[in-house]
Design an enzyme around this catalytic site. Structure first.
Site, PDB file in Angstrom:
ATOM      1  CG  ASP A 267      -8.433  -0.143   3.375  1.00 48.62           C
ATOM      2  OD1 ASP A 267      -9.149  -0.969   2.768  1.00 48.62           O
ATOM      3  OD2 ASP A 267      -7.191  -0.201   3.399  1.00 48.62           O
TER       4      ASP A 267
ATOM      5  CE  LYS B  77      -4.093  -2.146   2.005  1.00 53.48           C
ATOM      6  NZ  LYS B  77      -5.137  -2.114   3.041  1.00 53.48           N
TER       7      LYS B  77
ATOM      8  CE1 TYR C 277     -11.914  -9.549   6.071  1.00 52.94           C
ATOM      9  CE2 TYR C 277     -12.467 -11.873   5.862  1.00 52.94           C
ATOM     10  CZ  TYR C 277     -11.838 -10.747   5.386  1.00 52.94           C
ATOM     11  OH  TYR C 277     -11.102 -10.821   4.237  1.00 52.94           O
TER      12      TYR C 277
ATOM     13  N   GLY D 266      -1.244   1.466  12.348  1.00 51.46           N
ATOM     14  CA  GLY D 266      -0.700   0.932  11.097  1.00 51.46           C
ATOM     15  C   GLY D 266      -1.506   1.425   9.914  1.00 51.46           C
TER      16      GLY D 266
ATOM     17  CG  MET E 108     -10.598  -2.372  11.228  1.00 59.68           C
ATOM     18  SD  MET E 108      -9.322  -1.411  10.395  1.00 59.68           S
ATOM     19  CE  MET E 108      -9.845   0.255  10.801  1.00 59.68           C
TER      20      MET E 108
ATOM     21  N   GLY F 182     -15.040  -7.098  10.688  1.00 60.10           N
ATOM     22  CA  GLY F 182     -14.715  -6.225   9.558  1.00 60.10           C
ATOM     23  C   GLY F 182     -15.154  -6.733   8.192  1.00 60.10           C
TER      24      GLY F 182
HETATM   25  P1  NDP Z   1      -0.194  -3.022  10.039  1.00 60.80           P
HETATM   26  O1  NDP Z   1       0.820  -4.122  10.060  1.00 60.80           O
HETATM   27  O2  NDP Z   1       0.026  -1.840   9.182  1.00 60.80           O
HETATM   28  O3  NDP Z   1      -0.373  -2.463  11.545  1.00 60.80           O
HETATM   29  C1  NDP Z   1      -0.478  -3.346  12.617  1.00 60.80           C
HETATM   30  C2  NDP Z   1      -0.911  -2.586  13.867  1.00 60.80           C
HETATM   31  O4  NDP Z   1      -1.262  -3.554  14.853  1.00 60.80           O
HETATM   32  C3  NDP Z   1       0.160  -1.714  14.471  1.00 60.80           C
HETATM   33  O5  NDP Z   1      -0.471  -0.594  15.039  1.00 60.80           O
HETATM   34  C4  NDP Z   1       0.759  -2.632  15.549  1.00 60.80           C
HETATM   35  O6  NDP Z   1       1.331  -1.938  16.621  1.00 60.80           O
HETATM   36  C5  NDP Z   1      -0.478  -3.334  16.029  1.00 60.80           C
HETATM   37  N1  NDP Z   1      -0.275  -4.642  16.648  1.00 60.80           N
HETATM   38  C6  NDP Z   1       0.196  -5.767  16.050  1.00 60.80           C
HETATM   39  N2  NDP Z   1       0.178  -6.800  16.930  1.00 60.80           N
HETATM   40  C7  NDP Z   1      -0.315  -6.311  18.100  1.00 60.80           C
HETATM   41  C8  NDP Z   1      -0.572  -6.882  19.374  1.00 60.80           C
HETATM   42  N3  NDP Z   1      -0.323  -8.176  19.617  1.00 60.80           N
HETATM   43  N4  NDP Z   1      -1.090  -6.095  20.343  1.00 60.80           N
HETATM   44  C9  NDP Z   1      -1.335  -4.787  20.104  1.00 60.80           C
HETATM   45  N5  NDP Z   1      -1.102  -4.177  18.910  1.00 60.80           N
HETATM   46  C10 NDP Z   1      -0.602  -4.936  17.921  1.00 60.80           C
HETATM   47  O7  NDP Z   1      -1.570  -3.761   9.721  1.00 60.80           O
HETATM   48  P2  NDP Z   1      -2.876  -3.100   9.054  1.00 60.80           P
HETATM   49  O8  NDP Z   1      -3.096  -1.779   9.678  1.00 60.80           O
HETATM   50  O9  NDP Z   1      -2.801  -3.193   7.582  1.00 60.80           O
HETATM   51  O10 NDP Z   1      -4.025  -4.144   9.513  1.00 60.80           O
HETATM   52  C11 NDP Z   1      -4.541  -4.150  10.834  1.00 60.80           C
HETATM   53  C12 NDP Z   1      -5.764  -5.059  10.899  1.00 60.80           C
HETATM   54  O11 NDP Z   1      -6.821  -4.540  10.094  1.00 60.80           O
HETATM   55  C13 NDP Z   1      -5.519  -6.487  10.402  1.00 60.80           C
HETATM   56  O12 NDP Z   1      -6.207  -7.388  11.280  1.00 60.80           O
HETATM   57  C14 NDP Z   1      -6.154  -6.499   9.033  1.00 60.80           C
HETATM   58  O13 NDP Z   1      -6.601  -7.801   8.693  1.00 60.80           O
HETATM   59  C15 NDP Z   1      -7.320  -5.555   9.251  1.00 60.80           C
HETATM   60  N6  NDP Z   1      -7.797  -4.925   7.985  1.00 60.80           N
HETATM   61  C16 NDP Z   1      -9.092  -5.168   7.603  1.00 60.80           C
HETATM   62  C17 NDP Z   1      -9.598  -4.596   6.459  1.00 60.80           C
HETATM   63  C18 NDP Z   1     -11.017  -4.883   6.077  1.00 60.80           C
HETATM   64  O14 NDP Z   1     -11.417  -4.513   4.964  1.00 60.80           O
HETATM   65  N7  NDP Z   1     -11.820  -5.502   6.927  1.00 60.80           N
HETATM   66  C19 NDP Z   1      -8.784  -3.722   5.599  1.00 60.80           C
HETATM   67  C20 NDP Z   1      -7.442  -3.498   6.111  1.00 60.80           C
HETATM   68  C21 NDP Z   1      -6.979  -4.102   7.249  1.00 60.80           C
HETATM   69  P3  NDP Z   1       2.898  -1.497  16.608  1.00 60.80           P
HETATM   70  O15 NDP Z   1       2.928  -0.188  15.890  1.00 60.80           O
HETATM   71  O16 NDP Z   1       3.240  -1.394  18.041  1.00 60.80           O
HETATM   72  O17 NDP Z   1       3.644  -2.587  15.898  1.00 60.80           O
END
Ligand code: NDP
Length: 273
Positions: A105, A69, A219, A132, A217, A240
Protein backbone atom coordinates in the site's frame (compact mmCIF):
# COMPACT_ATOMS: atom_id res chain seq x y z
CA UNK A 1 -6.01 -21.23 -19.59
CA UNK A 2 -3.84 -24.32 -19.32
CA UNK A 3 -3.36 -26.68 -16.38
CA UNK A 4 -0.33 -24.55 -15.55
CA UNK A 5 -2.57 -21.57 -14.81
CA UNK A 6 -1.61 -20.05 -11.45
CA UNK A 7 -4.44 -18.96 -9.17
CA UNK A 8 -4.65 -15.70 -7.24
CA UNK A 9 -7.46 -13.86 -5.48
CA UNK A 10 -8.36 -10.89 -3.33
CA UNK A 11 -9.73 -11.95 0.06
CA UNK A 12 -11.92 -9.69 2.18
CA UNK A 13 -15.34 -9.15 3.72
CA UNK A 14 -16.98 -7.47 1.92
CA UNK A 15 -15.07 -8.01 -1.30
CA UNK A 16 -17.62 -7.54 -4.10
CA UNK A 17 -16.56 -3.89 -4.59
CA UNK A 18 -12.88 -4.76 -5.13
CA UNK A 19 -11.37 -3.65 -8.43
CA UNK A 20 -8.34 -5.91 -8.00
CA UNK A 21 -9.63 -8.68 -10.34
CA UNK A 22 -10.04 -6.16 -13.19
CA UNK A 23 -6.60 -4.69 -12.55
CA UNK A 24 -4.78 -8.03 -12.36
CA UNK A 25 -6.60 -9.41 -15.42
CA UNK A 26 -5.27 -6.42 -17.38
CA UNK A 27 -1.76 -6.86 -15.99
CA UNK A 28 -1.81 -10.57 -16.90
CA UNK A 29 -2.96 -9.88 -20.45
CA UNK A 30 -0.38 -7.16 -20.92
CA UNK A 31 2.52 -9.26 -19.63
CA UNK A 32 1.20 -12.55 -21.06
CA UNK A 33 1.19 -14.28 -17.70
CA UNK A 34 -0.96 -17.41 -17.41
CA UNK A 35 -2.98 -16.71 -14.28
CA UNK A 36 -6.51 -16.42 -12.91
CA UNK A 37 -7.58 -13.88 -10.28
CA UNK A 38 -10.87 -13.99 -8.36
CA UNK A 39 -12.72 -12.49 -5.43
CA UNK A 40 -12.74 -14.60 -2.27
CA UNK A 41 -15.31 -13.71 0.39
CA UNK A 42 -14.12 -15.06 3.75
CA UNK A 43 -16.42 -15.29 6.79
CA UNK A 44 -15.45 -12.67 9.38
CA UNK A 45 -14.34 -15.47 11.71
CA UNK A 46 -12.92 -17.65 8.95
CA UNK A 47 -9.95 -15.87 7.42
CA UNK A 48 -7.30 -18.47 8.30
CA UNK A 49 -9.46 -21.42 7.22
CA UNK A 50 -10.23 -19.69 3.91
CA UNK A 51 -6.54 -19.05 3.24
CA UNK A 52 -5.62 -22.63 4.12
CA UNK A 53 -8.26 -23.98 1.74
CA UNK A 54 -7.04 -21.66 -1.01
CA UNK A 55 -3.47 -22.90 -0.53
CA UNK A 56 -4.63 -26.52 -0.41
CA UNK A 57 -6.20 -26.02 -3.82
CA UNK A 58 -2.87 -24.79 -5.18
CA UNK A 59 -3.41 -21.01 -4.89
CA UNK A 60 -0.21 -19.00 -5.33
CA UNK A 61 -1.04 -15.65 -3.78
CA UNK A 62 -3.66 -13.39 -2.24
CA UNK A 63 -4.32 -9.71 -1.93
CA UNK A 64 -5.82 -9.00 1.47
CA UNK A 65 -8.32 -6.26 2.11
CA UNK A 66 -10.49 -5.13 5.03
CA UNK A 67 -10.78 -6.39 7.70
CA UNK A 68 -8.07 -9.06 7.45
CA UNK A 69 -4.75 -7.21 7.07
CA UNK A 70 -3.73 -7.81 10.70
CA UNK A 71 -4.68 -11.49 10.57
CA UNK A 72 -2.67 -11.83 7.36
CA UNK A 73 0.29 -10.30 9.18
CA UNK A 74 -0.05 -12.84 11.99
CA UNK A 75 -0.39 -15.74 9.54
CA UNK A 76 2.77 -14.91 7.57
CA UNK A 77 5.78 -17.15 8.21
CA UNK A 78 8.10 -14.52 6.69
CA UNK A 79 7.65 -10.76 6.38
CA UNK A 80 9.16 -8.10 4.14
CA UNK A 81 10.69 -5.12 5.96
CA UNK A 82 7.86 -2.83 4.91
CA UNK A 83 5.23 -5.31 6.11
CA UNK A 84 6.97 -5.62 9.47
CA UNK A 85 7.13 -1.82 9.74
CA UNK A 86 3.45 -1.50 8.86
CA UNK A 87 2.35 -4.30 11.19
CA UNK A 88 -0.12 -5.23 8.45
CA UNK A 89 -0.08 -7.34 5.28
CA UNK A 90 -1.99 -6.75 2.04
CA UNK A 91 -0.16 -9.32 -0.11
CA UNK A 92 0.50 -13.01 0.58
CA UNK A 93 2.70 -15.27 -1.53
CA UNK A 94 2.61 -19.05 -1.03
CA UNK A 95 5.72 -20.99 -1.87
CA UNK A 96 6.69 -24.47 -0.67
CA UNK A 97 4.97 -24.17 2.69
CA UNK A 98 6.18 -20.62 3.27
CA UNK A 99 3.70 -17.75 3.62
CA UNK A 100 5.44 -14.51 2.65
CA UNK A 101 3.65 -11.38 3.85
CA UNK A 102 4.22 -8.02 2.15
CA UNK A 103 2.61 -4.61 2.32
CA UNK A 104 2.47 -2.76 -1.00
CA UNK A 105 0.00 0.00 0.00
CA UNK A 106 2.67 2.50 1.04
CA UNK A 107 4.95 1.96 -1.92
CA UNK A 108 1.86 2.28 -4.13
CA UNK A 109 1.15 5.67 -2.59
CA UNK A 110 4.73 6.85 -3.00
CA UNK A 111 4.91 5.63 -6.62
CA UNK A 112 1.73 7.48 -7.46
CA UNK A 113 2.96 10.72 -5.91
CA UNK A 114 6.55 10.59 -7.17
CA UNK A 115 6.29 8.85 -10.52
CA UNK A 116 2.76 9.55 -11.70
CA UNK A 117 2.17 13.00 -10.21
CA UNK A 118 5.85 13.97 -10.64
CA UNK A 119 6.15 15.37 -7.11
CA UNK A 120 9.41 14.89 -5.26
CA UNK A 121 9.03 14.02 -1.57
CA UNK A 122 12.68 14.43 -0.66
CA UNK A 123 13.25 17.54 1.43
CA UNK A 124 9.52 18.38 1.57
CA UNK A 125 7.14 18.87 4.49
CA UNK A 126 4.50 16.14 4.63
CA UNK A 127 1.37 15.92 6.78
CA UNK A 128 -0.13 12.44 7.16
CA UNK A 129 -3.70 12.44 8.50
CA UNK A 130 -4.79 9.16 10.12
CA UNK A 131 -3.14 6.33 12.04
CA UNK A 132 -5.08 3.30 10.79
CA UNK A 133 -3.90 0.52 8.51
CA UNK A 134 -3.34 2.71 5.47
CA UNK A 135 -1.31 5.29 7.40
CA UNK A 136 0.80 2.56 9.01
CA UNK A 137 1.60 1.09 5.62
CA UNK A 138 2.55 4.49 4.25
CA UNK A 139 4.98 5.55 6.95
CA UNK A 140 8.14 3.60 6.06
CA UNK A 141 7.92 4.17 2.28
CA UNK A 142 7.33 7.89 2.96
CA UNK A 143 10.30 8.08 5.33
CA UNK A 144 12.47 6.29 2.76
CA UNK A 145 11.93 9.29 0.47
CA UNK A 146 13.59 11.45 3.13
CA UNK A 147 11.12 14.28 3.59
CA UNK A 148 12.43 17.23 5.65
CA UNK A 149 9.48 16.83 8.01
CA UNK A 150 6.75 14.22 8.40
CA UNK A 151 3.92 15.05 10.80
CA UNK A 152 1.34 12.39 11.73
CA UNK A 153 -2.00 13.61 13.12
CA UNK A 154 -4.98 11.49 14.05
CA UNK A 155 -8.42 12.03 15.58
CA UNK A 156 -7.44 9.68 18.41
CA UNK A 157 -4.11 11.24 19.27
CA UNK A 158 -2.77 8.25 21.21
CA UNK A 159 -2.74 6.17 18.01
CA UNK A 160 -0.60 8.75 16.22
CA UNK A 161 1.77 8.77 19.22
CA UNK A 162 1.99 4.97 19.14
CA UNK A 163 2.65 4.98 15.40
CA UNK A 164 5.39 7.59 15.59
CA UNK A 165 6.88 5.73 18.52
CA UNK A 166 7.47 2.69 16.30
CA UNK A 167 9.89 4.85 14.30
CA UNK A 168 11.33 6.65 17.33
CA UNK A 169 14.82 6.84 15.89
CA UNK A 170 13.70 8.97 12.98
CA UNK A 171 14.64 12.62 13.48
CA UNK A 172 12.17 14.21 11.05
CA UNK A 173 9.06 12.43 12.28
CA UNK A 174 6.65 14.05 14.75
CA UNK A 175 3.09 13.88 16.11
CA UNK A 176 0.70 16.74 15.34
CA UNK A 177 -2.70 17.70 16.75
CA UNK A 178 -5.59 18.36 14.38
CA UNK A 179 -6.46 21.55 16.28
CA UNK A 180 -2.90 22.88 16.41
CA UNK A 181 -1.90 22.43 12.76
CA UNK A 182 -1.42 25.94 11.52
CA UNK A 183 1.18 26.14 8.77
CA UNK A 184 1.19 25.06 5.13
CA UNK A 185 2.67 21.71 4.09
CA UNK A 186 4.02 20.71 0.69
CA UNK A 187 2.02 17.49 0.74
CA UNK A 188 -1.06 16.64 2.84
CA UNK A 189 -2.13 12.99 2.70
CA UNK A 190 -5.58 11.98 3.91
CA UNK A 191 -5.27 8.42 5.19
CA UNK A 192 -8.39 8.70 7.35
CA UNK A 193 -11.66 6.99 6.53
CA UNK A 194 -13.49 10.35 6.80
CA UNK A 195 -14.10 10.56 3.05
CA UNK A 196 -16.12 7.34 3.18
CA UNK A 197 -18.68 9.37 5.17
CA UNK A 198 -18.20 12.46 2.98
CA UNK A 199 -16.54 14.18 5.91
CA UNK A 200 -13.33 16.18 6.17
CA UNK A 201 -10.96 15.71 9.13
CA UNK A 202 -11.25 18.79 11.38
CA UNK A 203 -8.07 20.55 10.25
CA UNK A 204 -7.34 24.19 9.54
CA UNK A 205 -7.39 25.23 5.86
CA UNK A 206 -4.04 26.86 6.61
CA UNK A 207 -2.32 23.48 6.09
CA UNK A 208 -2.95 24.06 2.37
CA UNK A 209 -0.96 26.52 0.28
CA UNK A 210 -0.76 27.27 -3.44
CA UNK A 211 1.97 24.65 -3.93
CA UNK A 212 0.38 21.96 -1.74
CA UNK A 213 -0.53 18.55 -3.11
CA UNK A 214 -3.61 17.32 -1.21
CA UNK A 215 -3.77 13.54 -1.63
CA UNK A 216 -6.84 11.56 -0.61
CA UNK A 217 -6.25 7.79 -0.43
CA UNK A 218 -9.93 7.31 -1.20
CA UNK A 219 -11.10 7.51 -4.80
CA UNK A 220 -14.49 8.09 -6.39
CA UNK A 221 -16.07 9.30 -9.59
CA UNK A 222 -16.32 12.82 -8.18
CA UNK A 223 -13.71 14.63 -6.05
CA UNK A 224 -14.02 13.71 -2.36
CA UNK A 225 -15.03 16.19 0.36
CA UNK A 226 -11.36 16.42 1.39
CA UNK A 227 -10.29 17.17 -2.18
CA UNK A 228 -12.95 19.87 -2.55
CA UNK A 229 -11.96 21.44 0.79
CA UNK A 230 -8.29 21.46 -0.24
CA UNK A 231 -8.85 22.97 -3.69
CA UNK A 232 -11.12 25.64 -2.20
CA UNK A 233 -8.07 26.69 -0.21
CA UNK A 234 -5.59 26.79 -3.07
CA UNK A 235 -4.16 23.25 -3.14
CA UNK A 236 -3.95 20.80 -6.04
CA UNK A 237 -5.86 17.60 -5.24
CA UNK A 238 -5.39 13.99 -6.29
CA UNK A 239 -7.32 10.87 -5.30
CA UNK A 240 -6.11 7.34 -4.46
CA UNK A 241 -6.95 5.54 -7.71
CA UNK A 242 -3.32 5.67 -8.77
CA UNK A 243 -2.28 4.26 -5.39
CA UNK A 244 -4.68 1.36 -5.92
CA UNK A 245 -3.20 0.53 -9.32
CA UNK A 246 0.40 0.96 -8.14
CA UNK A 247 -0.03 -1.25 -5.05
CA UNK A 248 -1.52 -3.91 -7.33
CA UNK A 249 1.45 -3.62 -9.70
CA UNK A 250 3.83 -4.12 -6.79
CA UNK A 251 1.93 -7.25 -5.68
CA UNK A 252 1.99 -8.53 -9.25
CA UNK A 253 5.75 -7.98 -9.35
CA UNK A 254 6.23 -9.87 -6.08
CA UNK A 255 4.25 -12.83 -7.42
CA UNK A 256 5.39 -12.95 -11.03
CA UNK A 257 8.74 -11.12 -11.15
CA UNK A 258 7.39 -8.95 -13.99
CA UNK A 259 6.54 -5.27 -13.64
CA UNK A 260 3.36 -4.31 -15.51
CA UNK A 261 2.73 -0.93 -17.12
CA UNK A 262 0.22 0.99 -15.03
CA UNK A 263 -0.70 4.12 -17.02
CA UNK A 264 -3.17 2.52 -19.43
CA UNK A 265 -4.79 0.46 -16.65
CA UNK A 266 -5.18 3.61 -14.55
CA UNK A 267 -6.81 5.45 -17.47
CA UNK A 268 -9.26 2.61 -18.14
CA UNK A 269 -10.28 2.37 -14.48
CA UNK A 270 -10.77 6.12 -14.27
CA UNK A 271 -13.04 5.94 -17.28
CA UNK A 272 -15.13 3.20 -15.65
CA UNK A 273 -15.60 4.82 -12.20
P1 NDP B 1 -8.75 2.23 9.26
O1 NDP B 1 -10.15 1.89 9.69
O2 NDP B 1 -7.64 1.32 9.62
O3 NDP B 1 -8.37 3.68 9.87
C1 NDP B 1 -9.28 4.73 9.81
C2 NDP B 1 -8.58 6.03 10.19
O4 NDP B 1 -9.46 7.10 9.86
C3 NDP B 1 -8.27 6.17 11.66
O5 NDP B 1 -7.07 6.90 11.78
C4 NDP B 1 -9.47 6.96 12.18
O6 NDP B 1 -9.20 7.72 13.32
C5 NDP B 1 -9.71 7.89 11.02
N1 NDP B 1 -11.07 8.42 10.89
C6 NDP B 1 -12.20 7.72 10.63
N2 NDP B 1 -13.25 8.56 10.51
C7 NDP B 1 -12.77 9.82 10.70
C8 NDP B 1 -13.36 11.11 10.71
N3 NDP B 1 -14.67 11.27 10.49
N4 NDP B 1 -12.57 12.18 10.93
C9 NDP B 1 -11.25 12.02 11.16
N5 NDP B 1 -10.62 10.81 11.18
C10 NDP B 1 -11.38 9.73 10.95
O7 NDP B 1 -8.87 2.47 7.69
P2 NDP B 1 -7.68 2.33 6.62
O8 NDP B 1 -6.46 2.96 7.18
O9 NDP B 1 -7.60 0.94 6.12
O10 NDP B 1 -8.26 3.22 5.39
C11 NDP B 1 -8.24 4.63 5.42
C12 NDP B 1 -8.62 5.18 4.05
O11 NDP B 1 -7.64 4.82 3.08
C13 NDP B 1 -9.95 4.66 3.51
O12 NDP B 1 -10.63 5.76 2.88
C14 NDP B 1 -9.54 3.63 2.48
O13 NDP B 1 -10.52 3.52 1.46
C15 NDP B 1 -8.27 4.25 1.95
N6 NDP B 1 -7.34 3.25 1.35
C16 NDP B 1 -7.02 3.39 0.02
C17 NDP B 1 -6.16 2.50 -0.58
C18 NDP B 1 -5.83 2.69 -2.03
O14 NDP B 1 -5.20 1.80 -2.62
N7 NDP B 1 -6.21 3.80 -2.66
C19 NDP B 1 -5.56 1.38 0.15
C20 NDP B 1 -5.93 1.34 1.55
C21 NDP B 1 -6.80 2.23 2.11
P3 NDP B 1 -9.38 7.11 14.82
O15 NDP B 1 -8.10 6.40 15.11
O16 NDP B 1 -9.61 8.30 15.66
O17 NDP B 1 -10.57 6.20 14.76
Amino acid sequence: MSSKTDHYAVIGNPVAHSKSPEIHARFALQTQQDLSYERLLAPLDGFVASVQEFVRQGGKGLNVTLPFKLEAYALSTRLTERARAAGAVNTLKFDDGEILGDNTDGIGLVSDIVRNAGIVLTGKSVLLLGAGGAARGALLPLLNEQPARLVVANRTRSKAVELVHRFAAHPHLEVGDFAALDDAFDIVINATAASLASEVPPISPRVFGKRTLAYDMMYAKEPTAFMRFATQHGATARDGLGMLVEQAAESFYLWRGVRPETAAVFAELREQL
